[in-house]
Design an enzyme around this catalytic site. Structure first.
Site, PDB file in Angstrom:
ATOM      1  N   LYS A 211       0.870  -1.185   0.000  1.00  0.00           N
ATOM      2  CA  LYS A 211       0.000   0.000   0.000  1.00  0.00           C
ATOM      3  C   LYS A 211       0.904   1.231   0.000  1.00  0.00           C
ATOM      4  O   LYS A 211       1.371   1.671   1.043  1.00  0.00           O
ATOM      5  CB  LYS A 211      -0.881  -0.022   1.258  1.00  0.00           C
ATOM      6  CG  LYS A 211      -2.221   0.665   1.160  1.00  0.00           C
ATOM      7  CD  LYS A 211      -2.219   2.091   0.637  1.00  0.00           C
ATOM      8  CE  LYS A 211      -1.852   3.135   1.659  1.00  0.00           C
ATOM      9  NZ  LYS A 211      -1.602   4.477   1.075  1.00  0.00           N
TER      10      LYS A 211
ATOM     11  N   GLU B 131       9.786   3.024  10.553  1.00  0.00           N
ATOM     12  CA  GLU B 131      10.846   4.020  10.309  1.00  0.00           C
ATOM     13  C   GLU B 131      10.146   5.360  10.171  1.00  0.00           C
ATOM     14  O   GLU B 131       9.326   5.546   9.270  1.00  0.00           O
ATOM     15  CB  GLU B 131      11.654   3.680   9.052  1.00  0.00           C
ATOM     16  CG  GLU B 131      12.588   2.493   9.235  1.00  0.00           C
ATOM     17  CD  GLU B 131      13.570   2.634  10.386  1.00  0.00           C
ATOM     18  OE1 GLU B 131      13.905   3.778  10.756  1.00  0.00           O
ATOM     19  OE2 GLU B 131      13.985   1.605  10.946  1.00  0.00           O
TER      20      GLU B 131
ATOM     21  N   GLU C 164       9.840  18.240  13.270  1.00  0.00           N
ATOM     22  CA  GLU C 164      10.272  17.889  11.920  1.00  0.00           C
ATOM     23  C   GLU C 164       9.510  18.776  10.933  1.00  0.00           C
ATOM     24  O   GLU C 164       8.281  18.834  10.980  1.00  0.00           O
ATOM     25  CB  GLU C 164       9.960  16.416  11.627  1.00  0.00           C
ATOM     26  CG  GLU C 164      10.448  15.997  10.257  1.00  0.00           C
ATOM     27  CD  GLU C 164      10.042  14.569   9.881  1.00  0.00           C
ATOM     28  OE1 GLU C 164       8.863  14.216  10.051  1.00  0.00           O
ATOM     29  OE2 GLU C 164      10.920  13.820   9.400  1.00  0.00           O
TER      30      GLU C 164
END
Ligand code: NAD
Length: 485
Positions: free
Chosen positions: A175, A250, A385
Site C-alpha cells: 500500500k 521508520e 520535523e
C-alpha cells in the site's frame, strides 16, 4: 482523460471495488494529472490479502536461491526502464530528475543485493550440551507482510522492504502513498514482468486511513513494515501490538550537523546545504539544525549563504534545476506554516522564507530554500520535523553545548560531525543519540548492505536493509535432532 492505473491482485490488474479513483497531481504544475489510481477499500485489501495467503504455501517452499532469481530479473528490468520510471516519479513528487534517477538505480542495487541473499546462510549450527544431539536453527518467513510506504522515496523504500520480504519467503500486500501511486504501479509492473507467481506480490493503491488501515487490521496479515510519519506510525504500532502482529516503523527525524572549530568549512558548508536542501528537504535524514562553533560561525554562515543563494529552483524535469517543488499542497501548507511560525516566534530569517517569483513556477508548490538564525532551543522550528527546505543555523560555545542541544529531541535518526579531530570523532560516536552517524558527511545517505534506522522515536529500534532486514522478515525455528541408533 488521464491514464488509469489499476490495482494488482492475484496476478491481475483490476479496478477497486469502490469504483472510485484518486488523481495523482504534478506538484511542479498542479494542472497536470500524472495519472489516476485506485481508491481501494477494505474489500480490495481483503482480496489482496487472501491472494497473498494462498500464494504463501508454494512461495515459501521454493528455494531461496530460486526466489532470488526473480529479484535478479526485476533488477535488470528496472535498470532498462530507469529513465522512464524516474521521469514518472519526478512528475508525481517533484524531486529533480538526477536525484530520482539515482534513487531508481539504488533500487536496482537493492534488488541485486537481496537476489544474492538467497544464497547466504539461513541458520546456524550450535553446540549441544548432549554428546548425541544435533542442534541447529532455521530462519523461516512470517507469512503475509503488509508494506506501507511514504511518497518521498517512491522507488527505493518500497524496494528495500519488498525485496527482503520476498527473498526470505514472505508474500506481500503493498500500500504505497497515494501521492506516488503511479510510480508504485510501475514498480509492481516490473515484478510482474519478472514473472513472480500470482498472488506473491499484490498492490492496493488508496488512502492511508482506508486501505492502509484495513491492511494493518487484517487478521491474515502477519507483519507490517511501515515508513512514514510518527503520528501514523504510533497508531500502527498500537493496532499491530493488539493484534499480535510483528511491526517495524521508520519515522521522522530532526537531524543535527555539528561544525567544530577545526572543520574544513568549505566541505561542511557544501554538505550542510546538500543535507538540508536536496530533495527539497523532504528526507527523513535531512539536516534540519546546524550547530556551529562560535570561532568559525561567521565564516561558515557566509559560505552557507553563498551556496544556498546559488541554488536553482525549478521543475524537476528541467536539467538545470537543483531543487524542485515540495510534493503536494498539503506539504506546501505545512512547510509555509513552519516558516511563519519561525518568524512569529522571533527567529531571524537569513535567506528565503517565501515562494520564488521566477516565471514558470506559478503553478507549482515551490518554496525558497530558507535559513533561520537566532533560533532559540525551544522554538517550534528547532524542535519539530519540518520536512521542507528549512535549516536552523545555531551558534554554540563548544562541542559540549552542541551535543547537549543536538540530543535534546525526541528523534534520533541521523547526525553529522564536521571535524579533523580523531578524538572528537570517536567521542561523538559515543555521545550522539542517532542510528546513522556521518563524520565529514551529510546527514542523508545509505548503502543497501548497511543497516538503516533510528534511535528514540525515529524508529521501532528495528533496522532495515543489509543483513538487519533478516531480523524483521524471518522468524527462527530451533531444531534438536537425536539420532536413534
Ligand atoms: P504518512 O505517515 O502520512 O504516510 C505514510 C504512509 O502511511 C502512506 O502510504 C499513507 O497512505 C499511509 N497511512 C496514512 N494513514 C494511515 C493509517 N491510519 N493507517 C495505515 N496507513 C496509513 O507519511 P508521509 O507524509 O507519506 O511521509 C513523510 C514522513 O515519512 C516524514 O515524517 C518522514 O520523516 C518519514 N520518513 C521516514 C523515513 C525513515 O526511514 N525513517 C524515510 C522516509 C520518510
Amino acid at each position: 482523460m488521464s491514464e488509469q492505473f489499476l490495482n494488482y491482485i492475484n496476478g491481475e490488474w483490476i479496478q477497486a471495488k469502490s469504483g472510485e479513483v484518486i488523481e495523482s497531481i504534478n506538484p511542479a504544475n498542479w494542472d497536470e494529472v500524472v495519472g489516476v489510481i485506485q481508491h481501494s477499500n477494505q474489500e480490495d485489501v481483503d482480496l489482496a490479502v487472501q491472494a497473498a495467503k494462498s500464494a504463501f504455501k508454494n512461495w515459501s517452499k521454493m528455494s531461496a536461491v530460486n526466489r532470488g532469481l526473480f529479484l535478479e530479473k526485476a533488477a535488470a528490468l528496472l535498470e532498462q526502464r530507469a529513465d522512464e520510471i524516474a521521469e514518472i516519479a519526478t512528475k508525481e513528487m517533484g524531486k529533480v530528475l538526477a536525484e530520482m534517477k539515482g534513487e531508481v538505480l539504488r533500487g536496482v542495487a537493492i534488488l541485486r543485493y537481496y537476489a544474492q541473499e538467497g544464497m547466504r546462510t539461513n541458520g546456524e549450527v550450535l553446540p549441544s550440551a548432549s554428546d548425541e544431539k544435533f542442534l541447529f536453527t532455521k530462519r523461516v518467513p512470517l507469512g503475509v507482510v503488509g508494506v506501507i510506504t511514504p511518497w518521498n522515496f517512491p522507488v527505493a523504500i518500497p524496494i528495500w522492504k519488498m525485496a527482503p520480504a520476498l527473498v526470505y519467503g514472505n508474500t506481500v500486500v503493498f500500500k504505497p502513498a497515494a501521492e506516488t501511486g503511479v510510480t508504485a504501479a510501475k514498480i509492481v509492473e516490473i515484478f510482474a514482468e519478472a514473472g513472480l507467481p500470482q498472488g506473491v506480490l499484490n498492490l492496493v493503491n488508496g488512502d492511508g486511513a482506508v486501505a492502509g488501515n484495513a491492511l494493518v487490521e487484517h487478521e491474515d496479515v502477519h507483519a507490517i513494515t511501515f515508513t512514514g510519519s510518527n503520528a501514523v506510525g504510533r497508531q500502527i504500532a498500537a493496532k499491530a501490538a493488539l493484534k499480535g502482529k510483528k511491526y517495524q516503523l521508520e519515522l521522522g527525524g530532526k537531524n543535527p550537523a555539528i561544525v567544530l572549530e577545526d572543520a574544513d568549512l568549505e566541505l561542511a558548508a557544501n554538505l550542510t546545504v546538500a543535507g538540508a536542501m536536496k530533495q527539497t528537504g523532504q528526507r527523513c535524514t535531512a539536516t534540519s539544525r546546524v550547530y556551529v562553533h562560535e570561532q568559525v560561525y561567521d565564516t561558515f554562515k557566509e559560505l552557507l549563504l553563498e551556496k544556498v543563494r546559488s541554488l536553482k529552483i525549478g521543475n524537476g524535469l528541467d536539467p538545470n534545476a537543483q531543487m524542485g517543488p515540495v510534493a503536494s499542497k498539503k506539504q506546501f501548507d505545512t512547510v509555509i506554516g513552519y516558516i511563519e511560525k519561525g518568524k512569529e516566534e522571533g527567529a531571524s530569517l537569513l535567506v528565503g522564507g517565501g515562494v520564488p517569483k521566477e516565471q514558470g513556477l506559478e503553478k507549482g508548490y515551490f518554496i525558497e530554500p530558507t535559513i533561520f538564525e537566532n533560533v532559540a532551543h525551544d522554538m517550534t522550528i528547532a524542535r519539530e520535523e519540518i520536512f521542507g527546505p528549512v535549516l536552523c543555523l545555531i551558534k554554540v560555545k563548544n562541542y559540549e553545548e552542541a551535543i547537549e542541544k543536538a540530543n535534546d529531541t525526541v528523534y534520533g535518526l541521523s547526525a553529522s560531525l564536521f571535524t579533523n579531530n580523531i578524538g572528537r570523532t570517536f567521542q561523538f560516536v559515543d555521545d550522539i543519540e542517532a542510528g546513522l552517524i556521518q563524520i565529514n558527511g551529510e546527514t542523508g545517505g545509505a548503502e543497501p548492505q548497511a543497516p538503516f534506522g533510528g534511535m528514540k522515536e525515529s524508529s521501532s529500534n528495528s533496522r532495515e536493509q543489509g543483513q538487519a532486514a533478516k531480523e524483521f522478515f524471518t522468524t527462527i525455528k530451533t531444531v534438536t535432532v537425536l539420532p536413534v541408533h
